[in-house]
Enzyme design. Structure first.
Site, short mmCIF file in Angstrom:
data_model
loop_
_atom_site.label_atom_id
_atom_site.label_comp_id
_atom_site.label_asym_id
_atom_site.label_seq_id
_atom_site.Cartn_x
_atom_site.Cartn_y
_atom_site.Cartn_z
N ASP A 1 41.00 45.98 45.38
CA ASP A 1 40.77 44.66 44.38
C ASP A 1 41.87 43.92 43.95
O ASP A 1 42.16 44.05 43.56
CB ASP A 1 40.10 45.45 43.13
CG ASP A 1 39.64 44.04 42.11
OD1 ASP A 1 39.92 43.32 42.90
OD2 ASP A 1 39.59 45.05 40.79
N GLN B 1 45.23 36.85 35.47
CA GLN B 1 44.35 37.77 35.29
C GLN B 1 45.10 38.44 33.40
O GLN B 1 43.86 38.13 32.40
CB GLN B 1 44.35 39.45 34.92
CG GLN B 1 43.68 40.82 34.73
CD GLN B 1 43.98 41.57 35.26
OE1 GLN B 1 45.11 41.76 36.40
NE2 GLN B 1 42.74 42.93 35.31
N THR C 1 38.11 40.01 47.61
CA THR C 1 38.08 42.06 47.47
C THR C 1 37.90 42.35 49.13
O THR C 1 37.17 42.06 50.18
CB THR C 1 37.12 42.37 47.21
OG1 THR C 1 36.88 41.93 45.47
CG2 THR C 1 36.94 43.73 46.58
MN MN Z 1 39.38 46.27 40.01
#
Ligand code: MN
Length: 434
Positions: A243, A250, A267
């Site tokens: 991921d 973020q 991903t």
């Molecule tokens: Mn994750």
């Protein structure tokens, strides 16, 4: 309820595919993971099974009449371009197919034109195993949650819901890519603490997250839920997941609704789905919670889950920088941990996901969240290893890394070992930052 151990797990079994009999092979005859591939020069996606360094072509097996005795629906599922139909058919179908393939591949099986059934894995193009309508990413390692929490919220690292709720966010299914796909560095809004305002540009803190993915087999109808004691009947198998995460994007975007563009750019999945049947010998107790922790609420607790809900799966991350590649240096291992240490089991995650009546569908991908353990060296992402970049990782060629640079290659591996059973592996989940 975990799958039973049967004749397909016999450690004495050997295959006529010689490379499958090496003691360190990821894909011995006891494993038989499913995937989707293209033969060299062909555009047709086909289902195959990894065996040693070869792929057993199920379309070819069907053509040679080797799947004759299986129910028609199972044979049809073997001819599909994804694993979704096989997943939809449920555990009896995948178990009967596994039994048959074990018979086809074992030493002494009289298989006419055996060579036509195989494709060298190195020559095939490995694709995504399923058409994934949904992707949900959990946060099931309490060690990861605590380590990350300390970096972002030193005063209260673990939020009060953590020990009650298997936390997750809805990920992006369209950007799931197979192992080997180059990963472009994403752009986004980033803001350093000392900066007054954010700016838009390439992420300055690109990271990986080592995770285990699991595919939904038979789903549930909208409005119905899956109970913990049947949860594993709805899980087809597992793969490795990276991921990829842009930590600066973020940190700026995640409050109050959680991760968004910091995760959805890509991903990576390993191509082979290791079935719950193959994992039967490696089941173990769920993580034992400290006595002071609350017991899970009743819908997330039962004795079978506590005693056998875990999976003793060892997970490793390797890094190779562009400079290491130029100098022909092998990738260096930067972590090793175990899936045994997860606070929530795969059955608990699936049960919780469906507990509000949300319908899970065959081929949906659920991922565990970063797998980090309590031991030094078992942290599953650079954010933890380098403490948000403040303690850079020292590499053997003299380089350092706080986060990933362009040209860096991340390789994840997973395997199960236990005395009295054949070792099985997951293969690789690989990606280069481009
Ligand atoms: Mn994750």
């Amino acid at each position: 309820m975990p799958r039973p151990i049967d004749a397909t797990h016999d450690p004495a079994l050997r295959s006529w595919v010689e490379s499958a009999n090496q003691p360190d092979a990821d894909f011995p005859i006891q494993n038989l993971p499913f995937g989707v591939f293209r033969r060299p020069g062909s555009s047709q996606a086909r289902i195959g099974v990894a065996i040693g360094d070869q792929i057993l072509d199920l379309v070819q097996c069907h053509g040679e009449g080797l799947l004759q005795e299986l129910p028609m629906v199972v044979k049809d599922a073997c001819l599909a371009p994804t694993l979704n139909l096989l997943m939809f058919l449920g555990r009896e179908a995948s178990s009967s197919l596994r039994q048959r393939l074990s018979d086809v591949l074992r030493s002494g099986a009289e298989i006419p034109s055996a060579a036509n059934l195989l494709v060298a894995m190195s020559e095939a193009e490995l694709l995504l195993p399923a058409s994934m309508g949904n992707y949900t990413d959990f946060y099931a390692s309490i060690f990861h949650a605590t380590n990350v929490g300390k970096l972002f919220r030193p005063d209260h690292p673990l939020l009060p819901n953590y020990k009650y709720v298997p936390i997750a966010y809805h990920g992006r299914a369209s950007s799931l890519v197979p192992s080997g796909t180059p990963i472009p560095r994403p752009n986004g809004q980033r803001k350093r603490p000392e900066e007054a305002e954010p700016s838009f540009g390439p992420t300055r803190s690109l990271d990986y997250e080592l995770e285990v993915g699991f595919f939904v087999g038979q789903g549930n109808a909208l409005g119905e839920s899956i109970s913990l004691n049947t949860a594993e009947d709805h899980i087809f198998g597992l793969c490795l997941v990276n991921d990829w995460s842009a930590r600066d994007i973020q940190a700026w975007e995640y409050q109050p609704l959680g991760p968004f563009l910091s995760k959805s750019f890509a991903t990576t999945l390993s191509p082979w789905v290791v079935t719950l049947e193959a994992l039967a010998p490696f089941r173990c107790a769920a993580f034992s919670r400290p006595l002071e922790d609350p017991a899970p609420l009743p819908y997330l607790a039962d004795a079978v889950n506590a005693e056998q809900g875990g999976i003793a799966l060892t997970l490793e991350v390797y890094l190779r920088t562009a400079q290491m590649r130029e100098q022909s240096l092998e990738p260096v291992r930067i972590s090793r941990g175990s899936f045994q240490q997860m606070y929530w089991t795969i059955a608990q995650m699936l049960t919780h996901h469906s507990s509000n009546g949300c319908n899970l569908c065959p081929g949906d991908l659920l991922a565990s969240g970063t797998v980090s353990g309590s031991e030094p060296g078992s942290q599953g992402c650079l954010l933890e290893i380098t403490r948000r970049g403040s303690e850079p990782l020292q590499l053997p060629d003299g380089e350092t890394r706080s986060f990933l640079l362009d040209g860096d290659e991340v390789i994840m591996r997973g395997y199960c070992e236990k005395p009295g059973f054949a070792r099985i592996g997951f293969g690789e989940c690989r990606g280069v930052i481009s």
